[in-house]
Design a protein around this motif. Structure first.
Motif, PDB file in Angstrom:
ATOM      1  N   SER A   1       0.836  -1.215   0.000  1.00 56.19           N
ATOM      2  CA  SER A   1       0.000   0.000   0.000  1.00 56.19           C
ATOM      3  C   SER A   1       0.862   1.252   0.000  1.00 56.19           C
ATOM      4  N   TYR A   2       0.273   2.321  -0.469  1.00 54.87           N
ATOM      5  CA  TYR A   2       0.858   3.653  -0.334  1.00 54.87           C
ATOM      6  C   TYR A   2       0.523   4.145   1.070  1.00 54.87           C
ATOM      7  N   VAL A   3       1.541   4.661   1.774  1.00 58.25           N
ATOM      8  CA  VAL A   3       1.370   5.084   3.162  1.00 58.25           C
ATOM      9  C   VAL A   3       1.754   6.568   3.252  1.00 58.25           C
ATOM     10  N   HIS A   4       0.896   7.353   3.913  1.00 59.85           N
ATOM     11  CA  HIS A   4       0.976   8.813   3.863  1.00 59.85           C
ATOM     12  C   HIS A   4       1.281   9.382   5.246  1.00 59.85           C
ATOM     13  N   HIS A   5       2.154  10.397   5.289  1.00 60.42           N
ATOM     14  CA  HIS A   5       2.514  11.009   6.567  1.00 60.42           C
ATOM     15  C   HIS A   5       1.538  12.134   6.884  1.00 60.42           C
ATOM     16  N   LEU A   6       1.097  12.179   8.155  1.00 60.63           N
ATOM     17  CA  LEU A   6       0.078  13.176   8.521  1.00 60.63           C
ATOM     18  C   LEU A   6       0.617  14.598   8.470  1.00 60.63           C
ATOM     19  N   ASP A   7       1.963  14.759   8.619  1.00 56.72           N
ATOM     20  CA  ASP A   7       2.546  16.104   8.589  1.00 56.72           C
ATOM     21  C   ASP A   7       3.288  16.383   7.287  1.00 56.72           C
ATOM     22  N   ALA A   8       2.828  15.781   6.229  1.00 60.04           N
ATOM     23  CA  ALA A   8       3.293  16.120   4.870  1.00 60.04           C
ATOM     24  C   ALA A   8       4.729  15.714   4.563  1.00 60.04           C
ATOM     25  N   LEU A   9       5.305  14.778   5.312  1.00 64.58           N
ATOM     26  CA  LEU A   9       6.604  14.231   4.897  1.00 64.58           C
ATOM     27  C   LEU A   9       6.365  13.366   3.657  1.00 64.58           C
ATOM     28  N   PRO A  10       7.444  13.033   2.922  1.00 64.67           N
ATOM     29  CA  PRO A  10       7.243  12.185   1.731  1.00 64.67           C
ATOM     30  C   PRO A  10       6.558  10.856   2.082  1.00 64.67           C
ATOM     31  N   SER A  11       5.800  10.350   1.126  1.00 64.12           N
ATOM     32  CA  SER A  11       5.063   9.096   1.327  1.00 64.12           C
ATOM     33  C   SER A  11       5.971   7.907   1.062  1.00 64.12           C
ATOM     34  N   LYS A  12       5.482   6.729   1.370  1.00 69.54           N
ATOM     35  CA  LYS A  12       6.248   5.513   1.099  1.00 69.54           C
ATOM     36  C   LYS A  12       5.294   4.413   0.653  1.00 69.54           C
ATOM     37  N   VAL A  13       5.877   3.391   0.050  1.00 69.42           N
ATOM     38  CA  VAL A  13       5.126   2.166  -0.224  1.00 69.42           C
ATOM     39  C   VAL A  13       5.644   1.111   0.734  1.00 69.42           C
ATOM     40  N   VAL A  14       4.725   0.455   1.413  1.00 69.49           N
ATOM     41  CA  VAL A  14       5.110  -0.569   2.387  1.00 69.49           C
ATOM     42  C   VAL A  14       4.695  -1.934   1.846  1.00 69.49           C
ATOM     43  N   ILE A  15       5.634  -2.876   1.941  1.00 72.85           N
ATOM     44  CA  ILE A  15       5.353  -4.263   1.555  1.00 72.85           C
ATOM     45  C   ILE A  15       5.394  -5.118   2.814  1.00 72.85           C
ATOM     46  N   LEU A  16       4.280  -5.775   3.117  1.00 69.50           N
ATOM     47  CA  LEU A  16       4.225  -6.704   4.256  1.00 69.50           C
ATOM     48  C   LEU A  16       4.196  -8.119   3.714  1.00 69.50           C
ATOM     49  N   LYS A  17       4.868  -9.010   4.416  1.00 68.44           N
ATOM     50  CA  LYS A  17       4.721 -10.436   4.104  1.00 68.44           C
ATOM     51  C   LYS A  17       3.517 -10.910   4.896  1.00 68.44           C
ATOM     52  N   VAL A  18       2.609 -11.634   4.259  1.00 68.75           N
ATOM     53  CA  VAL A  18       1.428 -12.114   4.973  1.00 68.75           C
ATOM     54  C   VAL A  18       1.289 -13.618   4.768  1.00 68.75           C
ATOM     55  N   HIS A  19       0.964 -14.278   5.856  1.00 71.44           N
ATOM     56  CA  HIS A  19       0.699 -15.720   5.805  1.00 71.44           C
ATOM     57  C   HIS A  19      -0.498 -15.953   6.720  1.00 71.44           C
ATOM     58  N   GLY A  20      -1.667 -16.113   6.151  1.00 68.57           N
ATOM     59  CA  GLY A  20      -2.885 -16.180   6.978  1.00 68.57           C
ATOM     60  C   GLY A  20      -3.109 -14.833   7.628  1.00 68.57           C
ATOM     61  N   THR A  21      -3.155 -14.832   8.957  1.00 69.26           N
ATOM     62  CA  THR A  21      -3.348 -13.549   9.641  1.00 69.26           C
ATOM     63  C   THR A  21      -2.035 -13.001  10.197  1.00 69.26           C
ATOM     64  N   GLU A  22      -0.915 -13.654   9.889  1.00 70.65           N
ATOM     65  CA  GLU A  22       0.378 -13.130  10.357  1.00 70.65           C
ATOM     66  C   GLU A  22       0.928 -12.148   9.337  1.00 70.65           C
ATOM     67  N   MET A  23       1.239 -10.950   9.815  1.00 69.57           N
ATOM     68  CA  MET A  23       1.770  -9.913   8.917  1.00 69.57           C
ATOM     69  C   MET A  23       3.102  -9.405   9.453  1.00 69.57           C
ATOM     70  N   GLN A  24       4.060  -9.264   8.572  1.00 68.86           N
ATOM     71  CA  GLN A  24       5.403  -8.830   8.969  1.00 68.86           C
ATOM     72  C   GLN A  24       5.932  -7.837   7.957  1.00 68.86           C
ATOM     73  N   LEU A  25       6.588  -6.786   8.461  1.00 72.46           N
ATOM     74  CA  LEU A  25       7.183  -5.805   7.543  1.00 72.46           C
ATOM     75  C   LEU A  25       8.271  -6.461   6.707  1.00 72.46           C
ATOM     76  N   HIS A  26       8.224  -6.256   5.394  1.00 71.21           N
ATOM     77  CA  HIS A  26       9.225  -6.844   4.503  1.00 71.21           C
ATOM     78  C   HIS A  26      10.090  -5.771   3.854  1.00 71.21           C
ATOM     79  N   ALA A  27       9.458  -4.692   3.398  1.00 75.10           N
ATOM     80  CA  ALA A  27      10.232  -3.613   2.776  1.00 75.10           C
ATOM     81  C   ALA A  27       9.458  -2.306   2.833  1.00 75.10           C
ATOM     82  N   GLU A  28      10.209  -1.206   2.906  1.00 79.65           N
ATOM     83  CA  GLU A  28       9.627   0.132   2.782  1.00 79.65           C
ATOM     84  C   GLU A  28      10.373   0.847   1.667  1.00 79.65           C
TER      85      GLU A  28
END
Ligand SMILES: [Fe+2]
Length: 476
Positions: free
Chosen positions: A429-456
């Motif tokens: 997903s595209y992730v947005h900063h509330l105070d107007a810092l640059p945005s990022k795309v976050v990639i989570l690894k998901v397996h069922g209901t387990e979610m883990q940060l993989h890359a930003e």
């Protein structure tokens, strides 16, 4: 559609725009608008290369993460601006062999955008009341299509995101489309329930084949011109959400850019139509008034009932005429539709306010297990923002927070491989900063209901909070 009719449509758009400008000039209406500030504030076009990555981009992800949303190129009167009608801007992150190659933000090149930039108009035909295209972006028939509901034609884009033409896919049909067609995985056909803001007496059921040709079309009689944003398909049916947000002349005369509001006089009902069926085959079931923007998925269960999971708003456009956030419930529900009894049983899956439900779309129309949504606070739209992963089989829920200062948009599921089990893959997903810092795309690894940060992936620029997007896979 013919060139003459397109010209007449263009003339009508110009008259309507002049009328709107006149209404928007009234000084007593001037004021601020939360949908033009903070995470919503518009940006300029940009392209950059070789982005910073924290963590590891999965090497099998080769393609484009597309997302579209409103980014008004000009606003006459901020207080009358509605978030749903801002000029469409497309954002694309390209990923190849574990690298974030490039990021680009560019306008959908509609007539308003081209006029403002003093550039020639794009090819194709014109339709609808204002020409804006800003709600969803899909890959179909080997092309990128930007979509909107209510009458305006889709915009066809090349892979560099230049607008090539405005037309009804690969046909000359003169029909409205929707931002939410649903692809039947067995056939590759797109099924869609559509409406036209200039035809208050009909909705439309349309089917496009895998090459973008119209192969089925039905006019569905309705009253009051209901806003029908999404639909849902099972293996055999398409669902029609005929709910009490309808076209409003009063709102139009007040100068509202989106002349729709809650209508107590409109009977809320759900229609079930056999795929490729006719209007007289629809079975309608009345329900308690509510509003649905998005369904996660639908399927027939072992009792041959229709199960549909969807986000249900208590009401919509009752208080705010600038956007959809109102102090109200927006909960994830399961509706079980019994066509023999003509009844709908409603159960709450999760009472937290949330939106943008998505699934592993290999299961569209079939029984699904996982739903991914984005939560928000019922009183403050930028608070309580989390990704919620629902296991509707085991009735389990896990959440992922992107941090207090960050807000995620719609989250898209990408399977780890074609053969991987449901819910094993990545969430992007595209992730947005509330105070107007640059945005990022976050990639989570998901397996069922387990979610883990993989890359930003740091985009280096802001992306406004927007609507929908999709991953387009380009296998290496
Ligand atoms: Fe939507």
């Amino acid at each position: 559609m013919t060139p003459l009719k397109s010209k007449l449509n263009l003339f009508r758009q110009s008259i309507m725009q002049k009328g709107m400008h006149w209404l928007h000039r009234k000084p007593q209406h001037q004021g601020s608008n939360p949908y033009l500030e903070g995470v919503f504030a518009p940006v300029t076009e940009v392209e950059q290369f070789d982005l910073n990555v924290y963590g590891e981009i999965p090497p099998q992800l080769n393609g484009m993460l597309l997302r579209i949303g409103p980014n008004p190129i000009h606003v006459g009167n901020p207080s009358l601006y509605h978030w749903f009608v801002g000029d469409g801007m497309l954002h694309v992150l390209r990923i190849e062999n574990g690298r974030a190659i490039s990021f680009k933000s560019c306008f959908i090149e509609t007539d308003v955008v081209q006029h403002t930039k003093q550039l020639p108009l794009k090819n194709g035909f014109r339709r609808g009341s204002n020409g804006v295209v800003n709600t969803n972006v899909v890959f179909h028939a080997n092309k990128i299509w930007a979509l909107i509901e209510a009458g305006t034609f889709p915009a066809r884009l090349d892979l560099d995101l230049n607008t090539e033409t405005h037309q009804f896919f690969n046909t000359d049909a003169d029909l409205p489309f929707t931002a939410h067609p649903h692809k039947d995985n067995q056939t590759g056909y797109l099924h869609a329930i559509c409406y036209d803001a200039l035809d208050l007496r009909h909705a439309y059921y349309e089917v496009l084949d895998q090459d973008g040709y119209l192969i089925h079309f039905v006019k569905i009689p309705v009253k009051h011109g209901p806003m029908i944003h999404d639909c849902a398909i099972t293996a055999t049916d398409i669902l029609i959400f005929d709910l009490p947000v309808t076209f409003s002349v009063a709102q139009l005369l007040k100068g509202s850019s989106l002349p729709y509001c809650w209508n107590d006089q409109h009977q809320a009902r759900i229609g079930v139509l056999p795929k490729f069926g006719q209007a007289n085959e629809i079975q309608w079931i009345d329900i308690t008034p509510c509003f649905v923007f998005h369904a996660a998925n639908a399927y027939r269960n072992e009792k041959n009932q229709i199960v549909v999971d969807l986000v249900v708003h208590q009401h919509m456009f009752k208080q705010s005429q600038q956007g959809p956030f109102e102090q109200q419930k927006a909960q994830l529900e399961r509706w079980v539709i019994d066509l023999k009894a003509l009844s709908i049983q409603r159960n709450v899956i999760d009472a937290q306010a949330q939106e943008f439900p998505r699934i592993d779309e290999r299961y569209t129309g079939e029984m699904h297990r996982y739903i991914y949504t984005v939560s928000f606070d019922e009183k403050k739209m930028t608070a309580a923002n989390q990704l919620r992963c629902h296991d509707v089989l085991e009735q389990r829920l896990t959440t992922y927070s992107f941090g207090e200062e960050w807000m995620t948009g719609e989250v898209i599921f990408i399977p780890e491989s074609k053969l991987s089990l449901e819910g094993v893959g990545y969430l992007m997903s595209y992730v947005h900063h509330l105070d107007a810092l640059p945005s990022k795309v976050v990639i989570l690894k998901v397996h069922g209901t387990e979610m883990q940060l993989h890359a930003e992936i740091e985009l280096g620029v802001r992306v406004p909070l927007g609507f929908h997007g999709n991953w387009v896979d380009f296998p290496q």
